[in-house]
Structure formats: C-alpha cells, structure tokens
Design a protein around this motif. Sequence first.
Motif, PDB file in Angstrom:
ATOM      1  N   SER A   1      -9.591 -21.690 -26.313  1.00 44.28           N
ATOM      2  CA  SER A   1     -11.046 -21.710 -26.359  1.00 44.28           C
ATOM      3  C   SER A   1     -11.590 -21.268 -27.594  1.00 44.28           C
ATOM      4  O   SER A   1     -12.837 -21.655 -27.680  1.00 44.28           O
ATOM      5  CB  SER A   1     -10.889 -20.687 -24.757  1.00 44.28           C
ATOM      6  N   THR A   2     -11.022 -19.636 -27.715  1.00 41.23           N
ATOM      7  CA  THR A   2     -11.832 -19.210 -29.113  1.00 41.23           C
ATOM      8  C   THR A   2     -11.410 -19.951 -30.198  1.00 41.23           C
ATOM      9  O   THR A   2     -12.463 -20.842 -30.936  1.00 41.23           O
ATOM     10  CB  THR A   2     -11.611 -17.986 -29.409  1.00 41.23           C
ATOM     11  N   ALA A   3     -10.218 -20.615 -30.747  1.00 42.95           N
ATOM     12  CA  ALA A   3     -10.524 -21.519 -31.365  1.00 42.95           C
ATOM     13  C   ALA A   3     -11.140 -22.886 -31.690  1.00 42.95           C
ATOM     14  O   ALA A   3     -11.460 -22.739 -32.435  1.00 42.95           O
ATOM     15  CB  ALA A   3      -8.230 -22.085 -31.175  1.00 42.95           C
ATOM     16  N   THR A   4     -11.140 -23.709 -30.190  1.00 42.38           N
ATOM     17  CA  THR A   4     -12.293 -24.337 -31.126  1.00 42.38           C
ATOM     18  C   THR A   4     -13.419 -24.150 -30.842  1.00 42.38           C
ATOM     19  O   THR A   4     -14.467 -25.085 -31.783  1.00 42.38           O
ATOM     20  CB  THR A   4     -11.944 -24.893 -29.092  1.00 42.38           C
ATOM     21  N   GLU A   5     -14.532 -23.368 -30.611  1.00 41.83           N
ATOM     22  CA  GLU A   5     -14.846 -22.710 -30.480  1.00 41.83           C
ATOM     23  C   GLU A   5     -15.674 -22.538 -32.752  1.00 41.83           C
ATOM     24  O   GLU A   5     -17.032 -23.151 -32.929  1.00 41.83           O
ATOM     25  CB  GLU A   5     -15.940 -21.673 -30.486  1.00 41.83           C
TER      26      GLU A   5
ATOM     27  N   ALA B   1      -5.201 -28.134 -33.039  1.00 40.67           N
ATOM     28  CA  ALA B   1      -6.299 -27.102 -32.655  1.00 40.67           C
ATOM     29  C   ALA B   1      -5.844 -25.984 -31.963  1.00 40.67           C
ATOM     30  O   ALA B   1      -5.727 -24.355 -32.607  1.00 40.67           O
ATOM     31  CB  ALA B   1      -7.631 -27.356 -32.018  1.00 40.67           C
ATOM     32  N   ARG B   2      -4.518 -26.190 -31.056  1.00 41.52           N
ATOM     33  CA  ARG B   2      -3.322 -24.721 -30.740  1.00 41.52           C
ATOM     34  C   ARG B   2      -2.494 -24.756 -31.793  1.00 41.52           C
ATOM     35  O   ARG B   2      -2.520 -23.125 -31.531  1.00 41.52           O
ATOM     36  CB  ARG B   2      -2.569 -26.267 -29.456  1.00 41.52           C
ATOM     37  N   GLU B   3      -2.276 -25.630 -32.927  1.00 43.81           N
ATOM     38  CA  GLU B   3      -1.391 -24.806 -33.783  1.00 43.81           C
ATOM     39  C   GLU B   3      -2.349 -23.612 -34.432  1.00 43.81           C
ATOM     40  O   GLU B   3      -1.493 -22.299 -34.759  1.00 43.81           O
ATOM     41  CB  GLU B   3      -0.491 -25.686 -34.838  1.00 43.81           C
ATOM     42  N   LEU B   4      -3.759 -24.379 -35.022  1.00 41.31           N
ATOM     43  CA  LEU B   4      -4.832 -22.525 -35.786  1.00 41.31           C
ATOM     44  C   LEU B   4      -5.107 -21.552 -34.765  1.00 41.31           C
ATOM     45  O   LEU B   4      -4.706 -20.714 -34.939  1.00 41.31           O
ATOM     46  CB  LEU B   4      -5.486 -23.924 -35.385  1.00 41.31           C
ATOM     47  N   ALA B   5      -4.745 -22.072 -33.189  1.00 38.83           N
ATOM     48  CA  ALA B   5      -5.469 -20.715 -32.251  1.00 38.83           C
ATOM     49  C   ALA B   5      -3.892 -19.749 -32.598  1.00 38.83           C
ATOM     50  O   ALA B   5      -3.807 -18.820 -32.430  1.00 38.83           O
ATOM     51  CB  ALA B   5      -5.190 -20.977 -30.992  1.00 38.83           C
TER      52      ALA B   5
ATOM     53  N   LYS C   1     -14.124 -13.757 -40.241  1.00 42.66           N
ATOM     54  CA  LYS C   1     -12.131 -13.670 -40.520  1.00 42.66           C
ATOM     55  C   LYS C   1     -11.811 -14.525 -39.478  1.00 42.66           C
ATOM     56  O   LYS C   1     -10.361 -14.646 -40.648  1.00 42.66           O
ATOM     57  CB  LYS C   1     -11.573 -12.103 -40.204  1.00 42.66           C
ATOM     58  N   THR C   2     -11.218 -15.085 -38.253  1.00 40.15           N
ATOM     59  CA  THR C   2     -10.967 -16.200 -37.860  1.00 40.15           C
ATOM     60  C   THR C   2     -11.174 -17.286 -38.095  1.00 40.15           C
ATOM     61  O   THR C   2     -10.366 -17.568 -38.321  1.00 40.15           O
ATOM     62  CB  THR C   2     -11.282 -15.795 -36.295  1.00 40.15           C
ATOM     63  N   ARG C   3     -12.598 -17.751 -38.954  1.00 38.24           N
ATOM     64  CA  ARG C   3     -12.400 -18.732 -39.011  1.00 38.24           C
ATOM     65  C   ARG C   3     -11.830 -18.742 -40.645  1.00 38.24           C
ATOM     66  O   ARG C   3     -11.628 -19.923 -41.588  1.00 38.24           O
ATOM     67  CB  ARG C   3     -14.328 -19.269 -39.404  1.00 38.24           C
ATOM     68  N   ALA C   4     -12.015 -17.108 -41.446  1.00 36.87           N
ATOM     69  CA  ALA C   4     -11.754 -17.571 -42.829  1.00 36.87           C
ATOM     70  C   ALA C   4      -9.914 -17.446 -42.869  1.00 36.87           C
ATOM     71  O   ALA C   4      -9.385 -18.459 -43.583  1.00 36.87           O
ATOM     72  CB  ALA C   4     -11.684 -15.976 -43.541  1.00 36.87           C
TER      73      ALA C   4
ATOM     74  N   HIS D   1     -15.649 -26.287 -33.902  1.00 33.71           N
ATOM     75  CA  HIS D   1     -16.917 -25.979 -34.028  1.00 33.71           C
ATOM     76  C   HIS D   1     -18.131 -26.335 -35.136  1.00 33.71           C
ATOM     77  O   HIS D   1     -18.026 -26.953 -35.718  1.00 33.71           O
ATOM     78  CB  HIS D   1     -17.233 -26.288 -32.504  1.00 33.71           C
ATOM     79  N   ARG D   2     -17.805 -24.518 -35.539  1.00 38.08           N
ATOM     80  CA  ARG D   2     -18.504 -24.258 -37.077  1.00 38.08           C
ATOM     81  C   ARG D   2     -18.017 -24.482 -38.133  1.00 38.08           C
ATOM     82  O   ARG D   2     -19.141 -24.979 -38.861  1.00 38.08           O
ATOM     83  CB  ARG D   2     -18.282 -22.869 -37.176  1.00 38.08           C
ATOM     84  N   LEU D   3     -16.834 -25.102 -38.406  1.00 40.65           N
ATOM     85  CA  LEU D   3     -16.453 -25.040 -39.454  1.00 40.65           C
ATOM     86  C   LEU D   3     -16.862 -26.671 -39.454  1.00 40.65           C
ATOM     87  O   LEU D   3     -16.848 -27.083 -40.748  1.00 40.65           O
ATOM     88  CB  LEU D   3     -14.769 -24.943 -39.542  1.00 40.65           C
ATOM     89  N   VAL D   4     -16.716 -27.420 -38.597  1.00 39.92           N
ATOM     90  CA  VAL D   4     -17.082 -29.319 -38.342  1.00 39.92           C
ATOM     91  C   VAL D   4     -18.714 -28.887 -39.262  1.00 39.92           C
ATOM     92  O   VAL D   4     -18.708 -30.031 -39.693  1.00 39.92           O
ATOM     93  CB  VAL D   4     -16.111 -29.628 -37.189  1.00 39.92           C
ATOM     94  N   VAL D   5     -19.075 -28.287 -38.155  1.00 37.48           N
ATOM     95  CA  VAL D   5     -20.041 -28.800 -38.672  1.00 37.48           C
ATOM     96  C   VAL D   5     -20.582 -28.004 -39.613  1.00 37.48           C
ATOM     97  O   VAL D   5     -22.020 -28.389 -40.333  1.00 37.48           O
ATOM     98  CB  VAL D   5     -21.093 -27.666 -37.434  1.00 37.48           C
ATOM     99  N   ALA D   6     -20.483 -27.107 -39.881  1.00 36.96           N
ATOM    100  CA  ALA D   6     -20.350 -26.376 -41.825  1.00 36.96           C
ATOM    101  C   ALA D   6     -20.387 -27.563 -42.828  1.00 36.96           C
ATOM    102  O   ALA D   6     -20.352 -27.310 -43.575  1.00 36.96           O
ATOM    103  CB  ALA D   6     -20.062 -25.325 -42.574  1.00 36.96           C
ATOM    104  N   GLY D   7     -19.211 -28.677 -42.555  1.00 37.85           N
ATOM    105  CA  GLY D   7     -18.637 -30.004 -43.039  1.00 37.85           C
ATOM    106  C   GLY D   7     -17.786 -29.393 -44.557  1.00 37.85           C
ATOM    107  O   GLY D   7     -17.543 -30.003 -45.069  1.00 37.85           O
ATOM    108  N   LEU D   8     -16.422 -28.441 -44.022  1.00 38.94           N
ATOM    109  CA  LEU D   8     -15.560 -27.233 -44.161  1.00 38.94           C
ATOM    110  C   LEU D   8     -13.991 -28.232 -43.806  1.00 38.94           C
ATOM    111  O   LEU D   8     -13.743 -27.951 -44.509  1.00 38.94           O
ATOM    112  CB  LEU D   8     -15.855 -25.533 -44.217  1.00 38.94           C
ATOM    113  N   VAL D   9     -14.234 -28.589 -42.508  1.00 39.65           N
ATOM    114  CA  VAL D   9     -13.033 -29.036 -42.382  1.00 39.65           C
ATOM    115  C   VAL D   9     -13.614 -30.324 -41.493  1.00 39.65           C
ATOM    116  O   VAL D   9     -14.774 -31.083 -40.964  1.00 39.65           O
ATOM    117  CB  VAL D   9     -12.058 -28.355 -41.097  1.00 39.65           C
ATOM    118  N   SER D  10     -12.749 -31.366 -41.725  1.00 41.07           N
ATOM    119  CA  SER D  10     -12.971 -32.610 -40.927  1.00 41.07           C
ATOM    120  C   SER D  10     -11.400 -32.913 -39.499  1.00 41.07           C
ATOM    121  O   SER D  10     -10.932 -31.973 -39.552  1.00 41.07           O
ATOM    122  CB  SER D  10     -12.473 -34.173 -41.496  1.00 41.07           C
TER     123      SER D  10
END
Length: 228
Positions: A45-49, A33-37, A16-19, A52-61
Amino acid sequence: MTAENLASVAAAMADKTRARMLVVLMDGRAWTARELAHATGVAASTATEHLHRLVVAGLVSERRQGRHRYIQIAGPHIASALESVAALGNHPAAPVRSLRESTIKEQLERARTCYDHFAGALGIAITDALVQKGVLIEDSLELTTDGISWLDESLQTAFQPGRRAITRACLDWTERRSHVAGALGAHITTVFKEREWVRQARSSRAVVVTPAGVDALDQCFGIDFAPN
C-alpha cells in the motif's frame, strides 16, 4: 522551465523510498508494484502511494497487463536526468556492512546499465575507445561521418537509430565523466546482451562481462577489460 515545475519534480525525488524505486528502475526493465515494494522494503500500500507521486511527476510510466501493473522509467531523457542528478551529490557513500554490499558496490562501479546503455567503468571505456577510433567527437560525443560505417563493420550489424537522438552525453555518477547514451549507446548494449557478452547481475542493475565479452571488447574496441 519554471521554478514550480522544478520544485515539483525535486519533491517527488526527495523521499528516500521513491529515490530507491527510481534507482531500481534504472535497470531499464518493467517492474510490478509488488516487486518494487519488496525491493525497497515497504508495504504494498505504501509503494502504491509513492508510485502515484512518481507517475504524477512524470518520472515513471505505468501500464496494466492483466492483473499486473508494470512500472518503468518514463524514458531515456528521465534516466539521463537521474544519472546526472546523482553525479552532482557529494554525500558520502553509506558504509559497506557486508560482503554482499561490497560485491554489489564493486559490480555497479565496474559495469552497469543506465536505463538502456552501459555506465560505470565499462561505459567510460567504450566511450573512450570510440573517441580514440574517431567514431565520436571527443567533447560533444557526436557521431562522426565515418562512425556508422565503423560500427556496422566492427559489430557486424546495422545501426539504425530511428527518431531518437543518435548520441547523447550522460554524466556518470561513479566515474564523474560522460559516457555515450542515446540510440548508439542503446544499440551497443543491445548487441552485447543479445550475444551474451554481458549478463545481468542478480539483485542489481550491474552487468557481468562474460569471457566472450572480454574477447569482444578487445577485438571490436581494443579495450583490455579484465574478466570479473
């Protein structure tokens, strides 16, 4: 397409957080990243994790500029996929608990950006008008032979699509119908923003149609779009 790839992307979106981060980023802007957090109510720190998942999945750059790390949706094809996936959901909407939530919900349904083009009632109204005027083919939303000439004359600016798809049908998650995306959708939205026919709403990707925008919709597209 492979099952493994589909499962990987689905897993990245399932949290849900990534969504929520993806929904925030659908306004087309670059966020830190701070604004998204802050926007999603999690620690930096949680936002950074999650990012990273979203970048690896190719959903965000991401790109770095000085000390800041900026995050964006990876491209219009990702934005279109996210909008279409959201339209498939049959989960009941969360109950509105405040006047602010009610206002934001109404604004999003009325007019919003879907990455770089209009969505909601505004996006559908513009799409319907372009079909009625023969600029777009109804089923495919492809640009007709005379479409570019009509656009250049009506908006009084040259439409130059570049290398991206000229038009694309994007399923609208609130209207459950397709609105026009692609280079044409982005062009119309850019013109509206540059001429201040719309302005960005605060704290959401909704846009507010200005009085000048109401007039422009009537004169250019024949759309009766009541002011906010």
